[in-house]
Design a protein around this motif. Structure first.
Motif, short mmCIF file in Angstrom:
data_model
loop_
_atom_site.label_atom_id
_atom_site.label_comp_id
_atom_site.label_asym_id
_atom_site.label_seq_id
_atom_site.Cartn_x
_atom_site.Cartn_y
_atom_site.Cartn_z
N LEU A 88 0.77 -1.12 -0.02
CA LEU A 88 0.23 0.08 0.16
C LEU A 88 0.83 1.16 -0.06
O LEU A 88 0.49 2.36 -0.67
CB LEU A 88 -1.00 -0.13 1.07
N ALA A 116 2.17 1.76 -3.36
CA ALA A 116 1.04 2.14 -4.34
C ALA A 116 0.64 3.55 -4.09
O ALA A 116 0.63 4.51 -5.08
CB ALA A 116 -0.14 1.40 -4.09
N GLU A 117 0.78 3.96 -2.87
CA GLU A 117 0.57 5.34 -2.41
C GLU A 117 1.48 6.37 -3.09
O GLU A 117 1.04 7.65 -3.22
CB GLU A 117 0.50 5.42 -0.95
N LYS A 132 2.97 6.47 -5.59
CA LYS A 132 2.93 6.73 -6.95
C LYS A 132 1.86 7.55 -7.28
O LYS A 132 1.65 8.14 -8.40
CB LYS A 132 2.50 5.41 -7.77
N PHE A 133 0.78 7.88 -6.42
CA PHE A 133 -0.19 8.92 -6.46
C PHE A 133 0.16 10.25 -6.56
O PHE A 133 1.30 10.60 -5.83
CB PHE A 133 -1.44 8.85 -5.37
N PRO A 134 -0.41 11.06 -7.44
CA PRO A 134 -0.06 12.55 -7.47
C PRO A 134 -0.31 13.14 -6.08
O PRO A 134 -0.72 12.81 -5.26
CB PRO A 134 -1.01 13.31 -8.45
N LYS A 135 0.66 14.22 -5.78
CA LYS A 135 0.73 14.77 -4.37
C LYS A 135 -0.16 16.28 -4.39
O LYS A 135 -0.55 16.56 -3.60
CB LYS A 135 2.26 15.21 -4.14
N GLN A 136 -0.31 16.57 -5.70
CA GLN A 136 -1.18 17.64 -5.73
C GLN A 136 -2.50 17.25 -6.53
O GLN A 136 -2.44 16.61 -7.39
CB GLN A 136 -0.45 19.05 -6.51
N THR A 137 -3.76 18.07 -6.35
CA THR A 137 -4.94 17.97 -6.71
C THR A 137 -4.96 18.49 -8.27
O THR A 137 -5.58 18.26 -9.23
CB THR A 137 -5.93 18.19 -6.14
N GLY A 138 -4.37 19.76 -8.67
CA GLY A 138 -4.44 20.50 -9.79
C GLY A 138 -5.56 21.44 -9.60
O GLY A 138 -6.12 22.13 -10.46
N PHE A 139 -6.53 21.40 -8.43
CA PHE A 139 -7.50 22.70 -8.24
C PHE A 139 -7.06 24.09 -8.06
O PHE A 139 -5.97 24.29 -7.24
CB PHE A 139 -8.31 22.27 -6.92
N THR A 140 -7.54 25.05 -8.48
CA THR A 140 -7.16 26.41 -8.41
C THR A 140 -8.64 27.00 -7.73
O THR A 140 -9.62 26.49 -7.86
CB THR A 140 -6.81 26.83 -9.51
N VAL A 141 -8.47 28.46 -7.37
CA VAL A 141 -9.36 28.95 -6.68
C VAL A 141 -9.52 30.53 -7.74
O VAL A 141 -8.43 30.88 -8.09
CB VAL A 141 -9.61 29.45 -5.32
#
Lengths: 165, 184
Positions: free
Chosen positions: A26, A29-30, A32-41
């Motif tokens: 786990l 696997a974890e 390899k996940f992206p650390k940032q979401t890519g969301f902005t405001v």
């Protein structure tokens, strides 16, 4: 030199070694996940948020006086329901008693002129066969010589005749 | 930064409430916003839910007894408001929770407030495919870095249950990404 011995007092949580491989899988696997979401405001969203929320939170709602007392609301609702029911029954009867003959020709004309009847000559030809077209009883006052001439002057372009073979 | 205890005291006094609430909003708006945004995905929806969260906090602070920490209580309200919002949306559109989430994740492709790359988009779609509780646990643990103990207080779930849900979520996300993108 003294040899280090295994301390028999150390313990591990129950099932630790059985679940160890799973935990490692786990973690890999974890990672390899992206650390940032890519969301902005939107620009200045957080800066303006404080005032917006404070206005909303501290806004005092005006006291609303009820139009009717609760005890009368049931009667009002019942009367309203009966009225709606009677109107709908009355309207239904009126519609069912109407037929084509009861509609005056002026209403039909204005209905067509308003563009509500989207039918062209191709549609008419598809509905009526040649015999039926021949048997149509046109009233003279509608298709008088004068009316026909006026229609032709307005609608027929000279080029229509030129292009005719 | 004002201590949490002082803030609670001020919030519960009529004359100090407004200033204390301003301080509270200032301290927590971003943390709560991102917690909510990771659940609802769309900025406008996140803004609605964040406002509802703070309004609820403001209206109920009087009855806050301090049995849990203030921030724990606020995170819980934000989590509940996010789930309530999504369920309400599903009810209004007469579709399932999964369809709401799936729709929101697909909308990210053209969202001006999403600047993620292909992998980040796929990651969001994978998270959106999880059931609501798993999604909440995963996003709060992975992005906000809450400990299981904190999460246990916020979501009122046992640490063992949280660990199990988190592990299942990681597995599901990995599977989702593998089936949709071989390179990861």
């Amino acid at each position: 030199m003294k040899k280090e011995t295994i301390n028999p007092k150390f313990k591990t949580p129950e099932g630790y070694f059985e679940n160890f491989e799973e935990s490692i899988f786990l973690r890999i696997a974890e990672e390899k996940f992206p650390k940032q979401t890519g969301f902005t405001v939107p620009k200045n969203y957080f800066e303006s948020f404080d005032d917006r929320i404070l206005n909303r939170a501290t806004h005092k709602k005006p006291k609303v006086l009820p139009l009717f007392k609760k005890q009368y609301l049931g009667y009002v609702a019942a009367i309203a329901a009966c009225t709606v029911l009677l109107i709908s029954i009355f309207n239904k009867q009126e519609i069912s008693s109407a037929d084509f003959n009861s509609i005056d020709s002026a209403s039909i004309s204005s209905y067509i002129e308003d563009g509500n009847l989207d039918v062209d000559i191709e549609d008419v030809m598809a509905i009526l066969d040649t015999d039926e077209l021949g048997s149509l009883d046109f009233q003279d006052e509608i298709f008088s010589q004068e009316n026909l001439e006026e229609y032709l002057i307005q609608r027929i372009d000279d080029n229509d005749f030129i292009n005719e073979e | 930064m004002v201590e949490e205890k002082e803030l609670v005291n001020a919030l519960q006094q009529e004359e100090a409430r407004e200033a204390a609430f301003r301080e509270l909003v200032s301290q927590y708006k971003e943390r709560l916003y991102w917690q909510i945004r990771r659940m609802v995905l769309d900025h406008d929806d996140a803004d609605d839910v964040l406002q509802n969260t703070f309004i609820k906090i403001y209206r109920n602070i009087g009855s806050f007894k301090g049995e849990s920490k203030l921030h724990t209580w606020m995170y819980r309200i934000a989590a509940n408001e996010s789930i309530t919002f999504l369920n309400k949306k599903a009810r209004q559109k007469n579709i399932s929770w999964e369809q709401v989430k799936d729709g929101a994740a697909k909308k990210l492709e053209s969202d001006v407030y999403f600047e993620g790359d292909k992998i980040q988009l796929l990651f969001q779609k994978a998270i959106a495919s999880l059931p609501e509780k798993q999604q909440l646990i995963f996003t709060m643990k992975y992005f906000d870095d809450h400990t299981y103990e904190e999460l246990s207080e916020i979501l009122e779930t046992s640490v063992g249950g949280l660990k199990s849900s988190y592990h299942i979520a990681v597995k599901k996300i990995t599977e989702f990404i593998k089936t949709h993108n071989e390179t990861l």
